[in-house]
Every structure is written in structure tokens, then in C-alpha cells.
Write a protein that holds these residues in place. Structure first.
Motif, mmCIF file in Angstrom:
data_model
loop_
_atom_site.group_PDB
_atom_site.id
_atom_site.type_symbol
_atom_site.label_atom_id
_atom_site.label_comp_id
_atom_site.label_asym_id
_atom_site.label_seq_id
_atom_site.Cartn_x
_atom_site.Cartn_y
_atom_site.Cartn_z
ATOM 1 N N ALA A 42 -7.070 -17.143 -3.791
ATOM 2 C CA ALA A 42 -5.941 -16.567 -3.046
ATOM 3 C C ALA A 42 -4.912 -17.626 -2.692
ATOM 4 O O ALA A 42 -5.261 -18.772 -2.397
ATOM 5 C CB ALA A 42 -6.462 -15.905 -1.778
ATOM 6 N N ASP A 43 -3.637 -17.250 -2.743
ATOM 7 C CA ASP A 43 -2.575 -18.138 -2.284
ATOM 8 C C ASP A 43 -2.320 -17.942 -0.788
ATOM 9 O O ASP A 43 -1.848 -18.837 -0.101
ATOM 10 C CB ASP A 43 -1.282 -17.860 -3.059
ATOM 11 C CG ASP A 43 -1.464 -18.153 -4.540
ATOM 12 O OD1 ASP A 43 -1.917 -19.272 -4.860
ATOM 13 O OD2 ASP A 43 -1.181 -17.257 -5.368
ATOM 14 N N ILE A 44 -2.568 -16.757 -0.304
ATOM 15 C CA ILE A 44 -2.375 -16.457 1.125
ATOM 16 C C ILE A 44 -3.624 -15.762 1.627
ATOM 17 O O ILE A 44 -4.130 -14.845 0.980
ATOM 18 C CB ILE A 44 -1.182 -15.509 1.339
ATOM 19 C CG1 ILE A 44 0.091 -16.129 0.780
ATOM 20 C CG2 ILE A 44 -0.999 -15.188 2.815
ATOM 21 C CD1 ILE A 44 1.282 -15.217 0.905
ATOM 22 N N VAL A 45 -4.096 -16.205 2.774
ATOM 23 C CA VAL A 45 -5.212 -15.516 3.429
ATOM 24 C C VAL A 45 -4.791 -15.205 4.854
ATOM 25 O O VAL A 45 -4.280 -16.080 5.558
ATOM 26 C CB VAL A 45 -6.487 -16.396 3.437
ATOM 27 C CG1 VAL A 45 -7.597 -15.705 4.233
ATOM 28 C CG2 VAL A 45 -6.939 -16.691 2.014
ATOM 29 N N ILE A 46 -4.961 -13.966 5.253
ATOM 30 C CA ILE A 46 -4.640 -13.593 6.642
ATOM 31 C C ILE A 46 -5.888 -12.977 7.264
ATOM 32 O O ILE A 46 -6.537 -12.105 6.676
ATOM 33 C CB ILE A 46 -3.444 -12.617 6.698
ATOM 34 C CG1 ILE A 46 -2.168 -13.361 6.264
ATOM 35 C CG2 ILE A 46 -3.279 -12.033 8.108
ATOM 36 C CD1 ILE A 46 -0.915 -12.516 6.275
ATOM 37 N N GLU A 47 -6.227 -13.458 8.474
ATOM 38 C CA GLU A 47 -7.385 -12.959 9.201
ATOM 39 C C GLU A 47 -6.941 -12.525 10.594
ATOM 40 O O GLU A 47 -6.288 -13.283 11.293
ATOM 41 C CB GLU A 47 -8.448 -14.057 9.310
ATOM 42 C CG GLU A 47 -9.666 -13.593 10.088
ATOM 43 C CD GLU A 47 -10.783 -14.647 10.131
ATOM 44 O OE1 GLU A 47 -10.549 -15.773 9.645
ATOM 45 O OE2 GLU A 47 -11.864 -14.338 10.654
ATOM 46 N N ARG A 48 -7.257 -11.303 10.969
ATOM 47 C CA ARG A 48 -6.830 -10.767 12.269
ATOM 48 C C ARG A 48 -7.962 -9.952 12.891
ATOM 49 O O ARG A 48 -8.786 -9.372 12.174
ATOM 50 C CB ARG A 48 -5.616 -9.839 12.097
ATOM 51 C CG ARG A 48 -4.396 -10.493 11.504
ATOM 52 C CD ARG A 48 -3.695 -11.396 12.518
ATOM 53 N NE ARG A 48 -2.471 -11.954 11.942
ATOM 54 C CZ ARG A 48 -2.292 -13.247 11.663
ATOM 55 N NH1 ARG A 48 -3.250 -14.109 11.913
ATOM 56 N NH2 ARG A 48 -1.156 -13.673 11.153
ATOM 57 N N LYS B 258 -10.236 -10.091 7.075
ATOM 58 C CA LYS B 258 -9.685 -11.295 6.434
ATOM 59 C C LYS B 258 -9.452 -10.947 4.971
ATOM 60 O O LYS B 258 -10.401 -10.592 4.263
ATOM 61 C CB LYS B 258 -10.696 -12.435 6.587
ATOM 62 C CG LYS B 258 -10.276 -13.757 5.988
ATOM 63 C CD LYS B 258 -11.406 -14.769 6.235
ATOM 64 C CE LYS B 258 -11.086 -16.119 5.597
ATOM 65 N NZ LYS B 258 -12.237 -17.028 5.711
ATOM 66 N N ILE B 259 -8.202 -11.003 4.553
ATOM 67 C CA ILE B 259 -7.870 -10.566 3.196
ATOM 68 C C ILE B 259 -7.048 -11.658 2.501
ATOM 69 O O ILE B 259 -6.151 -12.243 3.113
ATOM 70 C CB ILE B 259 -7.080 -9.229 3.221
ATOM 71 C CG1 ILE B 259 -7.839 -8.177 4.031
ATOM 72 C CG2 ILE B 259 -6.829 -8.722 1.790
ATOM 73 C CD1 ILE B 259 -7.104 -6.855 4.200
ATOM 74 N N GLY B 260 -7.382 -11.895 1.246
ATOM 75 C CA GLY B 260 -6.672 -12.907 0.481
ATOM 76 C C GLY B 260 -5.933 -12.301 -0.708
ATOM 77 O O GLY B 260 -6.434 -11.360 -1.335
ATOM 78 N N ALA B 261 -4.738 -12.842 -1.000
ATOM 79 C CA ALA B 261 -3.954 -12.335 -2.132
ATOM 80 C C ALA B 261 -3.283 -13.495 -2.859
ATOM 81 O O ALA B 261 -3.002 -14.541 -2.271
ATOM 82 C CB ALA B 261 -2.910 -11.342 -1.644
ATOM 83 N N MET B 262 -3.019 -13.265 -4.138
ATOM 84 C CA MET B 262 -2.280 -14.251 -4.933
ATOM 85 C C MET B 262 -0.782 -13.990 -4.793
ATOM 86 O O MET B 262 -0.359 -12.938 -4.336
ATOM 87 C CB MET B 262 -2.712 -14.170 -6.392
ATOM 88 C CG MET B 262 -4.196 -14.485 -6.566
ATOM 89 S SD MET B 262 -4.680 -14.841 -8.274
ATOM 90 C CE MET B 262 -4.537 -13.274 -9.050
ATOM 91 N N LYS B 263 0.012 -14.964 -5.234
ATOM 92 C CA LYS B 263 1.464 -14.858 -5.090
ATOM 93 C C LYS B 263 2.036 -13.629 -5.782
ATOM 94 O O LYS B 263 3.048 -13.070 -5.351
ATOM 95 C CB LYS B 263 2.139 -16.122 -5.670
ATOM 96 C CG LYS B 263 2.168 -17.258 -4.681
ATOM 97 C CD LYS B 263 2.959 -18.435 -5.223
ATOM 98 C CE LYS B 263 2.799 -19.631 -4.292
ATOM 99 N NZ LYS B 263 2.601 -20.893 -5.025
ATOM 100 N N ASP B 264 1.387 -13.210 -6.862
ATOM 101 C CA ASP B 264 1.908 -12.040 -7.579
ATOM 102 C C ASP B 264 1.523 -10.712 -6.901
ATOM 103 O O ASP B 264 1.847 -9.634 -7.391
ATOM 104 C CB ASP B 264 1.410 -12.037 -9.032
ATOM 105 C CG ASP B 264 -0.082 -11.731 -9.139
ATOM 106 O OD1 ASP B 264 -0.769 -11.690 -8.081
ATOM 107 O OD2 ASP B 264 -0.564 -11.519 -10.264
ATOM 108 N N ILE C 291 -4.613 -8.650 -4.745
ATOM 109 C CA ILE C 291 -5.598 -8.927 -3.693
ATOM 110 C C ILE C 291 -6.863 -9.414 -4.370
ATOM 111 O O ILE C 291 -7.421 -8.738 -5.245
ATOM 112 C CB ILE C 291 -5.889 -7.672 -2.851
ATOM 113 C CG1 ILE C 291 -4.609 -7.161 -2.188
ATOM 114 C CG2 ILE C 291 -6.950 -7.969 -1.788
ATOM 115 C CD1 ILE C 291 -4.773 -5.843 -1.455
ATOM 116 N N THR C 292 -7.319 -10.603 -3.963
ATOM 117 C CA THR C 292 -8.488 -11.188 -4.612
ATOM 118 C C THR C 292 -9.777 -10.893 -3.869
ATOM 119 O O THR C 292 -10.853 -10.839 -4.478
ATOM 120 C CB THR C 292 -8.344 -12.717 -4.721
ATOM 121 O OG1 THR C 292 -8.161 -13.236 -3.386
ATOM 122 C CG2 THR C 292 -7.155 -13.099 -5.584
ATOM 123 N N THR C 293 -9.671 -10.712 -2.563
ATOM 124 C CA THR C 293 -10.912 -10.583 -1.805
ATOM 125 C C THR C 293 -10.653 -10.062 -0.395
ATOM 126 O O THR C 293 -9.529 -10.186 0.112
ATOM 127 C CB THR C 293 -11.626 -11.958 -1.732
ATOM 128 O OG1 THR C 293 -12.906 -11.763 -1.174
ATOM 129 C CG2 THR C 293 -10.855 -12.939 -0.878
#
Lengths: 84, 757, 160
Positions: free
Chosen positions: B193-199, B311-317, B320-322
Motif C-alpha cells: 500500500a502507498d497509503i494506510v489509514i487507521e481510525r 485499518k485499510i491500505g491502498a495503492m496510488k492508483d 485497495i490492497t488490504t
């Protein structure tokens, strides 16, 4: 032989993680019998009301005699039943 | 049965519902509208404490009050053998149910019944409650789910050991169960993932809020035969639970379904019925028991409050990877929250390769949680869809495009395992994207939110009987209480198969002695599952009518077809209408009756996307819903008006959950807002028109392509509104409800942070 | 406790009944007079399921003592419409699918009729605020508001 996937809690408990195995059995009852031979104790879990089975994407809450095809994909999953 | 496209003449139209006239004139009879000669009035004594031991109960003075005919306590209810009764989307533990009906040695929540009385008037019954002496030993209580999971939390049940963890715990706790759904490798997913956000998110317990309180009239005769008249989502479930509680035989109890004044899952269990039977048995007279609104809120199944981290991760394009999600649910007094559904479905609109989703079922001192419309799914979607909105903004992607890029489609693997058949997620998203609502301009302090939702829907057991009357009309006998127009949808499918108009089919919902077993009206299952039973029963009747016509014409049955409500000679011009066949039925073998009793499978999941515009009042924190549009895959809308009604009603319930509804307890664990003034559900002036856009991706497992529609609409509103508030203000709300004081506090905190920043 | 004797008019008929002092009009309608079309949803005046019209005003039957009915004109859901013809509000509720479970429906129809009696041409906002004392948990109000608009048009003789 059907493709049976043990995932989530089931896979962790009986196979140490998610596994996909080939099992012979032309209906759900026979499939569970075959699985019990490989994973002793699993039949009690699979036959309980807390579990449902999905055959080729169709979820059965109460399956026993449903046909399972040679190339079927079979998942056992928690029944959509919240309360206990 | 499988779907076949056909030219439809009844399905898809909007006839007036068959029970309509009764319901607009006040003639329809609901639970408390029924009386019997010699009837007594019952009342229930409830604990004023959240968690206590019951030291003693003395009922002598109450029994001595003139006019009192029966008094019962937990000691009068023999604990049934351990077992589970299926209740649609719930499963009911019979011993827990018994302990919930009447407290035994312990009280687990404010409002828990400890005794019940039957007397010749309601006033005397009420007076008798005041004469029952209960000695309580008050114990520390716990309501918040995170607090209840701590090692030092007050323990509700000393015999509760967490299921689903290895090795099995040695110490009891409030954590009844841990469940896990996962696939792939989340460590790999986060690395990609390029970005991971956890809330983290919290929600409060909320109530189904049906307007009709629970009520029952019961009569238990000297020979052991009994009758129950009550409002429920399933007369067979009520029968099965009552006979289990009282050790009766199934054939000894007739449960007559009253009209039901709303249920939303909350009327898929018993609270009063076994007590009324026990009182009637003790008094030898019929007994009526009804709840006040306060009792409904204090003692019937609210839906779980929850604490969640996503907590979700996504690539720049935008791929969603995970996702890694932890969901903790209040179960109430006894184990069994719908956390499993939250776990399985929170990510289900999407195809995500690496998943780890863990759920905890946690007992706390509030009433036993019971099913509420798409049980569990709205909580999970609130967390998941809010993080998706944050990711889309970080990625500078349109939130609909982001969802569409990751959408589950036919052939993708669901998070809970099986491969999806045809589903309408993409269709809902693209319909939303192209809708004028999505392009409309917004003013200052206004914002727009998007969220999607998933509900799996269930099938289950259903039966139907199609009786062909002499005049060609049809009596359709079925066994699923009609909460939202299912008499109409079932009669329409029967009429479609017969080739007649819906008005010629008269549906009746009958008691437990008059038809085979039917599962509850729940799980969005009736138009799907009972619909299949109705179609099969109608086809059975058609087959018999073709046979009778063949006999009357003295030809083989395969030479007889069926079209436009008549048997048609295939190689000739002769035809016989339903009434012509029915009038000769006595001479050709007796009245014609088609029948089916089935367990339906293959309820297609329903996907939905909601668009919501809000305006935030910066001075008061009040959120106004400006515009709301729902898009949902119904498979096939049999009666589109009632499908729209489900979509609008579910959205409104979700809006109430998002904006105002919550259980508020005082320091002693007593419910402070046990009334409609303070448990604030939406009223007409709170809402705009709610546009309902029906998408139809046929379910291959239903003859007309039907999917359940009732539950999915409550799934997206929590996140849709949270995302709209952010769009309007730049403030993220992650703790429900978004009531004015909380919104105001969040706006002020954000203002200060900005000033200091 | 001695009962009170009450003479009143219900749905145009002269009615007499005996009641205890704390009994509400809702109790008497449902339990004494057998008019069960008026529903009890809360008993605290918050849900409007027990809406009745008393001397032209909508009131919650659960908040009115039965003795207060003395000399009043009371209209319940049973008094709306005629045996051969539903009231336009009732007809519109049917045609527009403005009910699901139907429990709140009598209260809504009573309240909506009272609105149209005094304001034959209400705006959507006026309808929503007038009906804000009636709770519906099933419909989200959309089809109810449309049915009232529809009924208003019918009553003015306009096609909807």
C-alpha cells in the motif's frame, strides 16, 4: 472431487490456517464424512446450526442432501445468525 | 427454481395492497386489539437495578390482594434443556431465554422481569406489583463494550469462557466469543500500500423502534390445549419458543398471528408470551399482557453498541490492497450479538485480496441484544466506509470511482468465502454517479457523502397453499406476517403464474395449525423464499387444472397448455378458464389445491449506494438532511412502491441512528431515555423526500429474479452522513450519534486546533 | 373509587360511559367502547398513534382524560370515510402505498384529515410540521407526505 476451502476460524482451528483441499463426496453429508476422516472433530462443527455452507456461491443455511459437483467450490461459513 | 426472463403483466405493477382497506380504516387487528370473555390483565415487575443478585422474592401480599388471580416468578419457570432455536437471522439459546423471561438468582439489566401478575383489572395488577417484596444485592455493573472486556470489569456470568480462542481460557470473562474472517496476507497487503489509514469508531446501543409495543392474549385450557394471539415476525417461532419454555407439545399450542405494527428484527423472540401462558394456566382464565413504551425500550432487544478499528491500505492508483478490522459488539445480558455479520460483511461490497477481520461478542448489563434490520452490518459499514472516504480524499479520487474500482463483481470472492454470483454493486455506483443529485451544487456549510452497503439476505422454510374457488378466484394461504406489503407481492406472483389480475387472489396469513412451518418474516426473505413457495404451489395448481382439462376433453395432459388464466388445447381451439375448471372440480376429483413446503436457497445479496447532502448549523451543531437518494439492487421489484418504501424507510432509520438515537444510562446503569420524547427517532419534519432508485440485476435463483430488499437500506446511512458532515465542515465524526452537542464540540475543537495550528 | 358518568358524542353518535378518574380517552375508546382503530404506541403523547379529533382539534387520546370528553364532539378513525367510500386521505394512502405495517396509519389519517379540513392547500413543509407529532418507523414519511398532497389535490377536485 470438490474443492473445499477451510478459511477463517475453521482453517485456523483444524488446518493451522486457510487450506484448499480436494474432497470426494457427492453431497454435503458425504463431504462432511470425508472431511471428518482427515480432520477429526470437524463434523460436529460443520453440522452444527452455527454453520452454513456455500456451494458454488449459493449459501445454504441448512444443507445436508444438497448435491456437490465434481468441480464445485465449497465453503463452510458462520450461519447468518447473530444470537446464541 | 431458476430465473427466466419473461413478459410480465402483474409483477412490476403497483396494485393496491390486499390488506389496505383494513389498515386505513382502523379495522385491522394488532396484538392489543384482541380480547376474550373473562380475560384478566397482566403486568410485569421489573428490576430497577442494572446488575444484582436476587436474594428473595415474597409474593404473599400481592397474592392476597382482592382481584389478583395469579402471580409468577422465576421459580415457576423450569429451566428447559440446553438447546438452540433458529429465529431467522438470530439463534436463541433456550436457557438464556428462560433466564431473560424471568430473572432467577441474578438480574442482568434495568428492566429485567422478576415477577408477573394477572388480575381482574390493569389497575389491580399494577397495584399488586407494588406489593411484591424483592430483596436485591446490588452488584457493580458494566455497559460500555471496551470497559466490559477489561480484566477488572464486573463479571456478568462466572461460567462464561471465551469461545474461539486457543487455548481455551482458564478464567471466565465477559467476552463470549471471538470470531475471525480473513484471507491472503495482510502484512504483504500493507507493504504494497502507498497509503494506510487507521481510525477508531464507537456507536451506542439503539432500538428497533417499532411503533406497536409487544402484546399478547393467551389462553391455557385445563386439558393442556392453549392459544396465543400476538404480534410477531413469525407465529411458528413464537410457538416453538413457548412450547420449549413450557414443556408443551407443538400440536397443543395454536399461535394466531395478529397484524404486526413493525418489528425490524425485534419481534423475532418472546418476552411476554410464555408469561401470559403461565399466568393463564395458573388462573384458569385468558390473560392479556402488553408492554408500555418504557418497557419496550428498557427490556426488549436493542441493537449492539460497538467499538471498532479499521485499518485499510491502498495503492496510488486506488487499488485497495488490504484491510484489518477489529469489531467489538455489546451482546447485552447474554451472549449472542450480531458481530458475525459485521465481520463478514463490512468489506463485502469490495474485492480485497488481503483481509483480517476479528469480532468480539461481549456481555454487558443491558437487555439481550436482538436482531435489528441487517443485524450488525451498519456498524461495520460505518467504520469501513468512513475510512474509504478518507482514503479517496487522500488519493484525490472521486469516492464513487474509488469504490467502483474496488467493487465486488460477479466471480469475485466474497470476504466470507464463496464466489459471488451476479450482484449489482457496480450498477448502483454508476447509477449514483450519473444521477442529477451527484452533480447538484452545494452551498456554504453544506456537504455531500457517499457510502455503500451489503446485505446477504436469507432464504429458509416457507409453505403456501393455493386454493382454486368455484368462481375462479384464488385463496392464497401463507404463513409469514405481513410487515411491509408481502401479501401484495405474494399474491402478485401467484396471479402472474396463473395469468389473472392480482385482485382475484386473496392472501391470508394463517395460524400455526393451518399451514406447514414458515420461518420468520425477517432476513428480507418473504418475497424471495415464500415467493418461491407461492410460485411452486401455483404451478402445482396449474398442473392439476391442466390435468382436469385434459380429462374433460379426453386428451393427454401434454396436449394441454396454460395461458391467460385458462387451460388451452395445444392442437385445437378449445380453452377452459379457471372458473370453468373449478365449477366441474367436484366431478373431476374434488376441489383443486396447489401446495408447496420448501427450504429456499440462493437468496442473492443486495448491494446499495446512498447519496446524502447535509447542512451543518455551526451555531447549534444541528445537522439537517437536505437531500437523500438511495440506489439499490432489488433483483426484480415485484411491487415497486413497497420496494421503494423499504429503501426509504431503511434510510430514515439509518438517519435517526446517525443523528440522534442512542441508549443513555445513568451512573447506576438505568436507562434514562426510555420514551419517545428522549429516544429521538426521526419525525416528518426532520426529513426531506427520499428518492429511491431501484436497480434490477436478476437473482438467478428466483423465478422472477427477486432479491431481498428490506435490510440493505439501513447499512450505508451512518457513513454517508459522516462523510457528508466532513464534506461540509472538514471535521471527521467517528462517534455516533452526531447529535448537536457532539457536532458543536467537534466543530469547536477543530476551530481551536486550526487557530493553534 | 366511584366511577364518573360521561355523556359525549363519538363519530356523530351519542355515547355514555362510566370511567375511573385516571382513565384516558384512549383507554375508554379501546377498552370500553371497542373502538380499537385508535392505537397506543407510547402513552406519553409522543407518537400520535392515538390521534383523535376533539371539537375540531387533533389531540392524543392518551393525554386526554376520559371525563374531559363530556359534551365534546370526538372523531376517531372509525368515523372517517363512509361505508361506500373511503375518505380521500384514506384512498390516497392506499394508492400511494403510504403505509407498511399500518399501525401508525390511523393516527396519520386522522391528523392529515384535520390538516386538510383547516388548510386545503398545505405546502410540503406545512404537511411535515403538522404531522411531526405522528411517528412512523416504516416509511421514512416520503409516501405519507405525497399521499397527503395527493388527497389535497383530490379534495380540491384537481387531478393529482
Amino acid at each position: 472431487m470438490a474443492r473445499v476451502v477451510l478459511s477463517g476460524d475453521l482453517g485456523r482451528r483444524f488446518a493451522g490456517g486457510e487450506v484448499e483441499i480436494r474432497v470426494s463426496g457427492s453431497n454435503v453429508l458425504r463431504l462432511i464424512k470425508a472431511l471428518e476422516e482427515r480432520y477429526p472433530g470437524i463434523a460436529d462443527v460443520l453440522e452444527s446450526d452455527a454453520m452454513a455452507v456455500a456451494i458454488d456461491g449459493i449459501v445454504y443455511q441448512d444443507a445436508m442432501l444438497e448435491d456437490v459437483g465434481e468441480e464445485s467450490e465449497v465453503y463452510f461459513l458462520p450461519a447468518i445468525r447473530g444470537g446464541r | 427454481m431458476t430465473y427466466e426472463p419473461k413478459n410480465l403483466r402483474v409483477v412490476g405493477t403497483r396494485p393496491i395492497r390486499h390488506d389496505g382497506a383494513d389498515k386505513v380504516t382502523g379495522r385491522a387487528n394488532y396484538a392489543s386489539d384482541f380480547t376474550l370473555p373473562g380475560m384478566l390483565w397482566g403486568r410485569v415487575l421489573r428490576s430497577p437495578h442494572a446488575h444484582t443478585r436476587v436474594i428473595s422474592i415474597n409474593t404473599d401480599k400481592a397474592r392476597a390482594l382482592p382481584g389478583v388471580k395469579a402471580v409468577i416468578t422465576g421459580a415457576d419457570l423450569t429451566l428447559p434443556p440446553p438447546g438452540i432455536t433458529q429465529a431467522g437471522e438470530s439463534a436463541i439459546n433456550t436457557q438464556h431465554l428462560a433466564k431473560n423471561l424471568l430473572a432467577r438468582d441474578k438480574v442482568f439489566y434495568d428492566g429485567h422481569p422478576v415477577a408477573a401478575v394477572a388480575a381482574i383489572s390493569e389497575a389491580i395488577a399494577q397495584q399488586a406489583l407494588g406489593l411484591i417484596e424483592v430483596v436485591y444485592e446490588v452488584l457493580p455493573h458494566v455497559i460500555d463494550v471496551d470497559e466490559a472486556m477489561r480484566d477488572d470489569a464486573p463479571l456478568l456470568h462466572d461460567d462464561l469462557f471465551t469461545e474461539g480462542v486457543e487455548p481455551k481460557p482458564e478464567k471466565p470473562s465477559n467476552i463470549a466469543k471471538r470470531i475471525f474472517v480473513g484471507k491472503g496476507d495482510i502484512a504483504k497487503g500493507f507493504a504494497e500500500a502507498d497509503i494506510v489509514i487507521e481510525r477508531s469508531f464507537t456507536t451506542k446501543a439503539v432500538h428497533q423502534g417499532y411503533i406497536e409495543p409487544q402484546g399478547v392474549v393467551a389462553n391455557y385450557a385445563e386439558d393442556g390445549q392453549a392459544m396465543v394471539w400476538c404480534s410477531s415476525q413469525g407465529q411458528f417461532l413464537i410457538r416453538d419458543l413457548c412450547i420449549t419454555m413450557l414443556g408443551m407439545e407443538a400440536s397443543s399450542l395454536k399461535v394466531i398471528p395478529a397484524e404486526i405494527g413493525g418489528g425490524f428484527g425485534g419481534k423475532t423472540t418472546v418476552y411476554l408470551e410464555p408469561l401470559a401462558l403461565m399466568l393463564s394456566k395458573a388462573a384458569g382464565r385468558p390473560v392479556k399482557l402488553t408492554m408500555t413504551r418504557g418497557e419496550v425500550l428498557r427490556a426488549t432487544g436493542p441493537h449492539s453498541g460497538s467499538s471498532m478499528t479499521a485499518k485499510i491500505g491502498a495503492m496510488k492508483d486506488g487499488t485497495i490492497t488490504t484491510a484489518e478490522v477489529v469489531i467489538k459488539f455489546q451482546a447485552g445480558a447474554f451472549p449472542g450479538s450480531p458481530v458475525g455479520a459485521a465481520v463478514m460483511f463490512c468489506s463485502a461490497p469490495y474485492d480485497i485480496p488481503n483481509l483480517s477481520i476479528t469480532g468480539y461478542d461481549v456481555v454487558v448489563n443491558i437487555p439481550k441484544i436482538h436482531a435489528y434490520r441487517a443485524p450488525g452490518a451498519p456498524n461495520g459499514a460505518f467504520a469501513f466506509e468512513t475510512v474509504l472516504d478518507e482514503l479517496a480524499r487522500e488519493l484525490k479520487m472521486d469516492p464513487i470511482d474509488f469504490r467502483a474500482k474496488n467493487s465486488a463483481v460477479e466471480g469475485s470472492k466474497s470476504p466470507y468465502g464463496p464466489t459471488h454470483g451476479p450482484i449489482g454493486g457496480i450498477e448502483c455506483l454508476s447509477s449514483a454517479k450519473n444521477h442529477p443529485h451527484y452533480k447538484a451544487n452545494l452551498g456554504p456549510n453544506q456537504g455531500r457523502g457517499v457510502a455503500s452497503g451489503f446485505w446477504i439476505n436469507i432464504g429458509g422454510q416457507s409453505a403456501a397453499t393455493v386454493v382454486v374457488n368455484r368462481d375462479g378466484t384464488i385463496s392464497l394461504v401463507e404463513g409469514c406476517p405481513d410487515i411491509g406489503g408481502t401479501r401484495a407481492s405474494l399474491a402478485m406472483m401467484c396471479a402472474e403464474v396463473l395469468g389473472i389480475v392480482a385482485e382475484k387472489v386473496r392472501p391470508s396469513i394463517v395460524d400455526t395449525t393451518a399451514i406447514a412451518f414458515n420461518d420468520v418474516t425477517g432476513g428480507s426473505r418473504v418475497t424471495f423464499a415464500t415467493g418461491i413457495a407461492v410460485v411452486q404451489a401455483t404451478e402445482d395448481a396449474v398442473r392439476q387444472m391442466r390435468e382436469r382439462a385434459a380429462k374433460m376433453w379426453d386428451i393427454e395432459v401434454d396436449q394441454v397448455g396454460w395461458r391467460d388464466g385458462a387451460a388451452q388445447e395445444l392442437n385445437g381451439n378449445r380453452s377452459l378458464t379457471i372458473s370453468q375448471i373449478a365449477q366441474k372440480a367436484a366431478k373431476t376429483g374434488g376441489q383443486i389445491m396447489g401446495h408447496a413446503s420448501i427450504n429456499a436457497h440462493g437468496a442473492g445479496p443486495s448491494l446499495t449506494t446512498h447519496l446524502c447532502d447535509v447542512e451543518v448549523d455551526r451555531e447549534t451543531g444541528k445537522i439537517t438532511i437536505l437531500r437523500y437518494t438511495t440506489f439499490q439492487d432489488a433483483g426484480k421489484a415485484v411491487h415497486p412502491s413497497y420496494v421503494e418504501g423499504q429503501m426509504q424507510g431503511g434510510a430514515a432509520q439509518g438517519i435517526g441512528w446517525a443523528l440522534n438515537e442512542e441508549y443513555i444510562h445513568d451512573a447506576q446503569g438505568r436507562l434514562e431515555n426510555a420514551g419517545f420524547l428522549d429516544y429521538r427517532m426521526p419525525v416528518a419534519s426532520d426529513l426531506p423526500m427520499i428518492d429511491a432508485v431501484i436497480i434490477e440485476v436478476p437473482n438467478p435463483n428466483h423465478p422472477f429474479g427477486v432479491r431481498g430488499v428490506g435490510e440493505a437500506p439501513i447499512v450505508p446511512p451512518l457513513a454517508a452522513i459522516a462523510n457528508a458532515i466532513y464534506d461540509a465542515t472538514g471535521v471527521r465524526m467517528r462517534d455516533l450519534p452526531f447529535s448537536p452537542p457532539k457536532v458543536l464540540a467537534a466543530l469547536e475543537a477543530a476551530g481551536k486546533a486550526k487557530a493553534n495550528g | 373509587m366511584a366511577k364518573s358518568h360521561v355523556s359525549t358524542t363519538v363519530n356523530g353518535d351519542p355515547v355514555e360511559f362510566l370511567c375511573d378518574a385516571p382513565e384516558t380517552m384512549l383507554d375508554v375508546l379501546r377498552n370500553t367502547l371497542g373502538l380499537t382503530g385508535t392505537k397506543e404506541g407510547c402513552g406519553t403523547g409522543d407518537c400520535g398513534a392515538c390521534s383523535i379529533i376533539v371539537d375540531g382539534r387533533v389531540v392524543c387520546g392518551c393525554l386526554m382524560l376520559a371525563v374531559e370528553a363530556t359534551g365534546k364532539q370526538v372523531t376517531t378513525i372509525e368515523g372517517i370515510g363512509a361505508p361506500d367510500r373511503l375518505h380521500p386521505v384514506q384512498q390516497a394512502f392506499l394508492e400511494d402505498a403510504a403505509l407498511q405495517c399500518g399501525f401508525c396509519t390511523p393516527g396519520f389519517i386522522v391528523a392529515a384529515k384535520a390538516l386538510l379540513d383547516r388548510n386545503p392547500d398545505p405546502s410540503e413543509t406545512e404537511i411535515r410540521y403538522w404531522l411531526a407529532g405522528n411517528l412512523c418507523r416504516c416509511t421514512g414519511y416520503d409516501k405519507i407526505v405525497r399521499a397527503v398532497q395527493h388527497a389535497a389535490a383530490e379534495m380540491k377536485g384537481q387531478p393529482a
